[in-house]
Design an enzyme around this catalytic site. Structure first.
Site, mmCIF file in Angstrom:
data_model
loop_
_atom_site.group_PDB
_atom_site.id
_atom_site.type_symbol
_atom_site.label_atom_id
_atom_site.label_comp_id
_atom_site.label_asym_id
_atom_site.label_seq_id
_atom_site.Cartn_x
_atom_site.Cartn_y
_atom_site.Cartn_z
ATOM 1 C CB SER B 162 -70.560 58.242 49.547
ATOM 2 O OG SER B 162 -69.726 57.349 48.882
ATOM 3 N NE ARG B 231 -66.149 61.344 38.483
ATOM 4 C CZ ARG B 231 -66.751 61.550 39.635
ATOM 5 N NH1 ARG B 231 -66.335 60.909 40.717
ATOM 6 N NH2 ARG B 231 -67.756 62.384 39.736
ATOM 7 C CG ASP B 324 -75.342 52.004 47.366
ATOM 8 O OD1 ASP B 324 -74.383 51.553 46.710
ATOM 9 O OD2 ASP B 324 -75.221 52.920 48.199
ATOM 10 C CG HIS B 357 -72.910 54.981 46.015
ATOM 11 N ND1 HIS B 357 -73.193 54.759 47.337
ATOM 12 C CD2 HIS B 357 -71.905 55.898 46.002
ATOM 13 C CE1 HIS B 357 -72.386 55.493 48.092
ATOM 14 N NE2 HIS B 357 -71.609 56.207 47.299
ATOM 15 C CG ASP B 358 -74.943 58.355 40.891
ATOM 16 O OD1 ASP B 358 -74.043 58.843 41.583
ATOM 17 O OD2 ASP B 358 -74.871 58.230 39.657
#
Lengths: 584, 584
Positions: B162, B231, B324, B357-358
């Protein structure tokens, strides 16, 4: 962005209806799904065109999250053009010369229908947070009252995108007797956790705004910052990665401010502007109530989805857009498959668009193509249909038609533009469905009034139960699929009998070509070079017979076709096409 | 979620480093890209393993938006496990028995390095909004100071996902002499407007919070509601549609509150929890400064991307994850293609994961497989490499190797597990690259130290300029691509000479099979049935010769292979494999 604009409101059209006016209908009360009662209830609505003598030409348009009743024409009050004007008017998809089109604001909204900003008759103040929880079902029940008030027994059609599509689905399921056809667009039968999550972030942004005051902000400042953040997020999900690239790229704003946290990029400026202008036109509590209604909507109420459609009698046309990632294609496919499993006549088309979820407001040319013809088909349903067939028909089509018993149910896999299906309906009174992967061919099928599914044969036929058809047809398509073994197994699962037709790789011309020249055959039935053929598999009549033996498939009939005649002797040598009727 | 957890922090590993401690290095000042100066500057960092005598075993790990220096082991201060602990430690991907691994908190952050919550020496109060604008380049320049302080001249490797990946790219471009290898993961060379838009919504949510007070909130309440909303939105983009489906479905929360706007669904509860716990651990101003740095990052500073990598000498391994959608595959592909156009040795692997993405924090098994071998290759770079080759090699490999001049540059299209490429490196000292679509085969190639691109041949070779290679090899792959005509044209564009090998459909066994049996051939070189073959095209030696004539391609050499021997006479009849050396 080429010729198209990114927002429907910007689309101008020469064919506007002038001087539309929002009307209001108030009734005593509505029993809500929660057990609460809303009383009284006002519905804001607009109408276009005339209800005919039989009162059977009415079309209801349902709006999305932030829409209103002003769907078409130029408002005599605000001078604004309706939000889906390019679809509704004389000669348009929803042709107001033929249909009586109307649209109403949902309850819970803030555009004239009763919502949280309306007066609570008990307190004499706006409802605010005391407004009862409402559902998509409640919105539809309020529309039912309006439909009754307008003296309409059964709607010719109901159409809508996004949350509008959810209302369409709810009508199909909860008021099946009142709907002849339904057009849900860019929608879902229930929200995924990702969709719920996006809505929840928007709600949290609103509720985080101290001006929201637990919903009691009327008479003071509105929670504009929070509502604006919610709207900005919404806009990201309405566009696509590619449409944002095309519209904004990484360009900087002209009027960049020196302060370090201000919007530097055009995309930021655009979103801020959209967010701020939204504050002027929408009520924060409506946003909360309506998004909750959307998140809780589940057309099947937690049951298997196809159970929900068991009572549905309407024909359905489901439209989705390729780049819509907020309501991805699989959700539209799931609706169509549930309909088919429930025996509902469902057609599915995916429009190739880069506009994301917004596409349903922008790609009106494609939607017009589909919906105009579809509605014509629905209106003439009980009349005499004349199919658009080019005579004389090809010999292999003639042979296939002869194989089919009159009145049969037929599924044509790789149906192309529907020529064979039309012939089967015309000559054999067959009840037809087709699957086809080419978008333009699907458009032709819809224009012909056929029920078709836009998709790939290789993904299987999960939308059909065992033995759902009298015949499945695989004509000139088996050799073009990636997984012929699987496609045949699925065909034999959903149908008692399967008709398979393919170019015979064993024909003397192919064999000689290969044997004597040692080259990949190019013949009249296999006219491609090795490097540009769409055929992924090559099989001969003998190959197919051997395959059937291996898989315990019974061949009940086989007909072999040469140059405009059938072949009796040595078919694997002399036939260009092999046609088989097979069964388990 | 099966065996894997959704967040790296949850991943336990038996092989922890105990008692890690965050250290601090302070230096006088840093000249920022904006022209401003930051003074003094403190960098928080942790180190694991030992720097060797030659000081050439150092690996820098760069963290993402909200990360910190504590990347591995169990902290002696907080008892927390590092955020990428499963990747770093004895015997792990970044093996602390071999490498000196370290990680520092970025400037602008709030985890020990100088940031907006640090004391401004001029005012004696926290910087707040007076903190200078920082860039990814500034973060890296601060890391350079730390590297110098640690006495390291050249890093063995730099890795990060990232925003960490952006720092890796910045090192490659701005400090090319200091990096031997680089591993950017799940990242982009510049943000798309959609990525900027998501960040801007988060920033607007923070700035809409009245507690933010234009950034001057230190000493009073923090803008927690706004930061929490930012968040929550971030978390949606870090997961995928499918990982949310698997984790939450549409399940309701156990402790649903009766009030109508509270979180009803598990997914809402999860996001709220994540948002609220974030307030405790992150500074709202750091969030603003760092996301702005990310949005403004462009490795090529507005120029063509490959220009940026012209000075890069490091080898690169780019890793991306299929689901992702925040950093979509095309952004990783663009990095690899720009590297290749600039002549940088770049390998690309897409890991098939559903975690979005994690995934870069979760799929550590796959990352370990790739990175462990990759780093081994980099460390032994100047030593003697022994390739893992199974002798004796097949005759067609032997013939291909014989066609290649020593020291040539070679691109193998459809390189499989790299057997042929290894042979060419071993015996011909060739400089090799490969393209392969199978993930497991790519893993083997990386383990062999080969430079490979994970992708489909049909999309073309846009990452290579004209005549980039001495040879392109298409061995047993031409018949399996969808568009052989296009693939051949691209091969002949990027290379002076092309070696093509394919099973000969004109072989006597195929011909006889077809001529006498009238069936699709099943032979030793074409061993599949018509319904399960991976071959999409069938061509004979004569077909290929005719094709070359038609396209004005010159055949400079042709070798034909039968059963373990070459064939001189009537190759189209007797050869099972045709091998050609062709040129424009």
């Amino acid at each position: 962005m080429s010729l198209k604009q990114s927002h429907a409101a910007d689309i101008k059209d020469g064919n506007n209806i002038n001087g539309t006016r929002t009307k209001f209908y108030t009734f005593d009360f509505l029993d809500l799904e929660s057990g609460d009662k809303l009383s009284p209830v006002t519905i804001a609505y607009e109408t276009y065109g005339k209800l005919n003598e039989h009162r059977d030409n009415a079309v209801l348009i349902c709006h999305a999250l932030t829409g209103d009743a002003h769907v078409a024409g130029i408002s005599s009050e605000t001078e604004k053009v309706g939000w889906w004007d390019s679809m509704i008017g004389p000669g348009k998809a929803f042709d107001t010369d033929r249909y009586f089109v109307f649209c109403s604001n949902v309850i819970g909204g803030c555009k004239g229908s009763t919502g949280p900003s309306s007066m609570n008759p008990i307190t004499g103040k706006p409802y605010g947070p005391d407004f009862p929880v409402i559902t998509i079902g409640d919105m539809v029940n309020a529309q039912v009252k309006l439909v009754e008030y307008l003296g309409i027994d059964k709607l010719l059609s109901i159409a809508g995108g996004s949350m509008g599509g959810m209302q369409v689905l709810e009508w199909m399921v909860s008021h099946p007797g009142r709907v002849r056809s339904a057009i849900p667009i860019s929608t879902a039968a229930r929200h995924s956790p990702q969709q719920i999550a996006f809505n929840e972030v928007g709600r949290q942004a609103i509720m985080a705004d101290p001006n929201w005051k637990d919903g009691n902000f009327y008479g003071s400042s509105v929670p504009g910052r929070g509502l604006s953040v919610a709207r900005m997020l919404g806009h990201i999900t309405y566009m696509s990665d590619i449409s944002m690239q095309e519209k904004f790229g990484r360009r900087f704003r002209d009027n960049r401010q020196p302060f370090k946290f201000t919007a530097d990029f055009e995309v930021e400026g655009y979103l801020l502007h959209r967010g701020l202008s939204f504050i002027e036109r929408f009520d924060a509590n409506s946003y909360l109530f309506i998004t909750k209604a959307i998140d809780h909507f589940d057309v099947s109420r937690g049951n298997k989805m196809h159970e929900a459609f068991k009572k549905t009698t309407a024909k359905v046309l489901v439209i989705a857009f390729k780049s819509d990632w907020l309501y991805p294609l699989y959700q539209s496919e799931a609706i169509v498959k549930a309909c088919k499993l429930a025996g509902v006549d469902a057609t599915y088309c995916v429009v190739d668009s880069t506009y994301g979820h917004d596409a349903f407001l922008i790609e009106t040319e494609e939607e017009t193509h589909l919906i105009k013809h579809y509605l014509e088909g629905v209106s003439r349903e009980n009349g005499t249909v004349v199919f658009d067939i080019d005579y004389p028909v090809s010999l292999n089509h003639r042979v296939i038609v002869d194989m089919v018993r009159p009145g049969s149910t037929v599924l044509d896999l790789g149906c192309g533009d529907g020529t064979l299906l039309s012939l089967l309906m015309q000559e054999k009174n067959a009840r037809d469905q087709g699957i086809e992967k080419d978008e333009k061919a699907i458009y032709k099928c819809v224009a012909r009034g056929l029920s078709v599914f836009h998709g790939d044969l290789d993904i299987g036929l999960t939308e059909y139960g065992d033995n759902s058809f009298d015949y499945v047809i695989l004509n000139e398509s088996l050799q073009q699929v990636a997984l012929p073994d699987r496609v045949l197994a699925e065909a034999l699962r959903v149908s008692k009998e399967v008709i398979v037709g393919f170019p015979n790789f064993g024909h003397i011309a192919s064999r000689s070509h290969m044997f004597f020249k040692g080259k990949s055959p190019v013949t009249s039935s296999l006219p491609y070079e090795w490097y540009n053929t769409p055929n992924l598999h090559f099989l001969s009549i003998s190959d197919f017979i051997e395959y059937c033996k291996k898989r315990n498939i019974e061949i009940t009939k086989s007909i072999f076709i040469g140059k405009n005649r059938t072949i009796k002797n040595f078919p694997n040598l002399f036939a260009e096409i092999g046609l088989f009727l097979i069964t388990k």
